[in-house]
Design a protein around this motif. Structure first.
Motif, PDB file in Angstrom:
ATOM      1  N   PHE A   1      10.497  -9.387   1.281  1.00  0.00           N
ATOM      2  CA  PHE A   1       9.854  -8.839   0.019  1.00  0.00           C
ATOM      3  C   PHE A   1       9.012  -7.805   0.591  1.00  0.00           C
ATOM      4  N   SER A   2       8.272  -7.898   1.499  1.00  0.00           N
ATOM      5  CA  SER A   2       7.148  -6.828   2.318  1.00  0.00           C
ATOM      6  C   SER A   2       8.053  -5.912   2.898  1.00  0.00           C
ATOM      7  N   ALA A   3       9.012  -6.144   3.655  1.00  0.00           N
ATOM      8  CA  ALA A   3       9.596  -5.218   4.242  1.00  0.00           C
ATOM      9  C   ALA A   3      10.687  -4.217   3.482  1.00  0.00           C
ATOM     10  N   ILE A   4      11.068  -4.711   2.274  1.00  0.00           N
ATOM     11  CA  ILE A   4      11.612  -4.024   1.242  1.00  0.00           C
ATOM     12  C   ILE A   4      10.533  -3.075   0.515  1.00  0.00           C
ATOM     13  N   MET A   5       9.339  -3.469   0.171  1.00  0.00           N
ATOM     14  CA  MET A   5       8.210  -2.908  -0.291  1.00  0.00           C
ATOM     15  C   MET A   5       7.738  -1.645   0.770  1.00  0.00           C
ATOM     16  N   ILE A   6       7.770  -1.918   2.059  1.00  0.00           N
ATOM     17  CA  ILE A   6       7.339  -0.948   3.083  1.00  0.00           C
ATOM     18  C   ILE A   6       8.512   0.257   3.098  1.00  0.00           C
ATOM     19  N   ALA A   7       9.719  -0.284   3.041  1.00  0.00           N
ATOM     20  CA  ALA A   7      10.901   0.854   2.734  1.00  0.00           C
ATOM     21  C   ALA A   7      10.607   1.580   1.853  1.00  0.00           C
ATOM     22  N   ILE A   8      10.231   0.926   0.549  1.00  0.00           N
ATOM     23  CA  ILE A   8      10.486   1.988  -0.565  1.00  0.00           C
ATOM     24  C   ILE A   8       9.241   2.648  -0.691  1.00  0.00           C
ATOM     25  N   GLY A   9       7.875   2.277  -0.069  1.00  0.00           N
ATOM     26  CA  GLY A   9       6.790   2.859   0.103  1.00  0.00           C
ATOM     27  C   GLY A   9       6.993   4.118   0.973  1.00  0.00           C
ATOM     28  N   THR A  10       7.913   3.998   2.151  1.00  0.00           N
ATOM     29  CA  THR A  10       8.180   5.062   3.035  1.00  0.00           C
ATOM     30  C   THR A  10       9.131   6.071   2.380  1.00  0.00           C
ATOM     31  N   VAL A  11      10.118   5.860   1.655  1.00  0.00           N
ATOM     32  CA  VAL A  11      10.993   6.587   0.884  1.00  0.00           C
ATOM     33  C   VAL A  11      10.195   7.640   0.081  1.00  0.00           C
ATOM     34  N   LEU A  12       9.301   6.760  -0.832  1.00  0.00           N
ATOM     35  CA  LEU A  12       8.506   7.659  -1.805  1.00  0.00           C
ATOM     36  C   LEU A  12       7.457   8.571  -1.268  1.00  0.00           C
ATOM     37  N   SER A  13       7.032   8.229   0.028  1.00  0.00           N
ATOM     38  CA  SER A  13       6.000   8.911   0.789  1.00  0.00           C
ATOM     39  C   SER A  13       6.546  10.320   1.188  1.00  0.00           C
ATOM     40  N   MET A  14       7.849  10.427   1.401  1.00  0.00           N
ATOM     41  CA  MET A  14       8.784  11.629   1.780  1.00  0.00           C
ATOM     42  C   MET A  14       9.003  12.515   0.556  1.00  0.00           C
TER      43      MET A  14
ATOM     44  N   PRO B   1       4.071   0.261  -3.791  1.00  0.00           N
ATOM     45  CA  PRO B   1       4.827  -1.048  -3.256  1.00  0.00           C
ATOM     46  C   PRO B   1       3.836  -1.759  -2.425  1.00  0.00           C
ATOM     47  N   LEU B   2       2.649  -1.373  -1.829  1.00  0.00           N
ATOM     48  CA  LEU B   2       1.715  -2.068  -0.917  1.00  0.00           C
ATOM     49  C   LEU B   2       0.689  -2.599  -1.820  1.00  0.00           C
ATOM     50  N   VAL B   3       0.379  -2.256  -2.903  1.00  0.00           N
ATOM     51  CA  VAL B   3      -0.317  -2.840  -4.172  1.00  0.00           C
ATOM     52  C   VAL B   3       0.174  -4.004  -4.598  1.00  0.00           C
ATOM     53  N   ILE B   4       1.528  -3.956  -4.762  1.00  0.00           N
ATOM     54  CA  ILE B   4       2.269  -4.706  -5.277  1.00  0.00           C
ATOM     55  C   ILE B   4       2.298  -6.174  -4.430  1.00  0.00           C
ATOM     56  N   VAL B   5       2.436  -5.971  -3.195  1.00  0.00           N
ATOM     57  CA  VAL B   5       2.596  -6.923  -2.189  1.00  0.00           C
ATOM     58  C   VAL B   5       0.966  -7.623  -1.936  1.00  0.00           C
ATOM     59  N   SER B   6      -0.019  -6.781  -2.127  1.00  0.00           N
ATOM     60  CA  SER B   6      -1.310  -7.359  -2.183  1.00  0.00           C
ATOM     61  C   SER B   6      -1.599  -8.224  -3.404  1.00  0.00           C
ATOM     62  N   PHE B   7      -0.908  -7.877  -4.542  1.00  0.00           N
ATOM     63  CA  PHE B   7      -1.211  -8.557  -5.685  1.00  0.00           C
ATOM     64  C   PHE B   7      -0.279 -10.018  -5.745  1.00  0.00           C
ATOM     65  N   VAL B   8       0.733  -9.898  -5.060  1.00  0.00           N
ATOM     66  CA  VAL B   8       1.630 -10.888  -5.183  1.00  0.00           C
ATOM     67  C   VAL B   8       1.298 -12.049  -3.922  1.00  0.00           C
ATOM     68  N   TYR B   9       0.867 -11.391  -2.831  1.00  0.00           N
ATOM     69  CA  TYR B   9       0.741 -12.439  -1.957  1.00  0.00           C
ATOM     70  C   TYR B   9      -0.873 -12.475  -1.322  1.00  0.00           C
ATOM     71  N   GLY B  10      -1.784 -11.944  -1.739  1.00  0.00           N
ATOM     72  CA  GLY B  10      -3.157 -11.846  -1.409  1.00  0.00           C
ATOM     73  C   GLY B  10      -3.553 -10.686  -0.485  1.00  0.00           C
ATOM     74  N   THR B  11      -4.870 -10.790  -0.425  1.00  0.00           N
ATOM     75  CA  THR B  11      -5.266  -9.648   0.245  1.00  0.00           C
ATOM     76  C   THR B  11      -5.060  -9.606   1.690  1.00  0.00           C
ATOM     77  N   ARG B  12      -5.046 -11.012   2.236  1.00  0.00           N
ATOM     78  CA  ARG B  12      -4.528 -10.847   3.827  1.00  0.00           C
ATOM     79  C   ARG B  12      -3.338 -10.274   4.049  1.00  0.00           C
ATOM     80  N   TRP B  13      -2.297 -10.830   3.217  1.00  0.00           N
ATOM     81  CA  TRP B  13      -0.961 -10.436   3.688  1.00  0.00           C
ATOM     82  C   TRP B  13      -0.853  -8.906   3.244  1.00  0.00           C
ATOM     83  N   GLY B  14      -1.622  -8.665   2.123  1.00  0.00           N
ATOM     84  CA  GLY B  14      -1.619  -7.304   1.848  1.00  0.00           C
ATOM     85  C   GLY B  14      -2.028  -6.331   2.858  1.00  0.00           C
ATOM     86  N   LEU B  15      -3.455  -6.572   3.373  1.00  0.00           N
ATOM     87  CA  LEU B  15      -3.793  -5.794   4.492  1.00  0.00           C
ATOM     88  C   LEU B  15      -2.791  -6.007   5.761  1.00  0.00           C
TER      89      LEU B  15
END
Length: 154
Positions: free
Chosen positions: A17-30, A50-64
């Motif tokens: 899930f985190s890898a997919i969110m990183i990929a989506i964020g990378t595409v959106l950053s382009m 996508p990074l905000v979503i990861v932080s809310f789903v899995y917590g601050t530590r994993w979000g960081l």
């Protein structure tokens, strides 16, 4: 077909899930809106979401952690900006303030999760904190580095 539930204990699902969110964020950053700025820069469309979503789903530590991985990817993609520095110290400062720290703090968006009874308030406060810290990083970088490279003599 039932709902998909993101189990925080399933490490494989969390990683994918985190890898997919990183990929989506990378595409959106382009997809950048290049505004009226003289020396470049741009505004991206929801690349931090996508990074905000990861932080809310899995917590601050994993979000960081996820945001740190995203920041290193953005650093690799934007290494030409780092090369504007006139010495090694300036290049390291650009890499840290414009990429590593600036993107990693987005992982703090989940810091207010389950702190209030209102979920919307938690999201708004988390996003406001994370993006404010990111803005501060870019502001300090602009003040310390970019103004030294191209002084504004207006």
């Amino acid at each position: 077909m039932g709902k998909i539930k993101l189990d925080p204990n399933n490490k494989t699902l969390r990683l994918v899930f985190s890898a997919i969110m990183i990929a989506i964020g990378t595409v959106l950053s382009m997809f950048k809106f290049n505004g009226l700025w003289i020396y470049g820069g741009g505004v991206t469309f929801c690349a931090m979401l996508p990074l905000v979503i990861v932080s809310f789903v899995y917590g601050t530590r994993w979000g960081l952690f996820t945001s740190l991985v995203f920041s290193l990817l953005q650093l690799v993609l934007g290494v030409s900006n780092v090369l504007y520095g006139t010495n090694v110290g300036m290049m390291i400062t650009i890499a840290l303030l414009d990429y590593v720290i600036a993107y990693t703090v987005v992982g703090l968006a989940g810091v207010f999760k389950e702190k209030f009874k209102n979920r919307i308030l938690e999201i708004i406060l988390g996003v406001a904190l994370a993006l404010s810290l990111r803005f501060i990083c870019h502001f300090i970088s602009g003040w310390m580095i970019w103004d030294a490279l191209w002084p504004n003599d207006l």
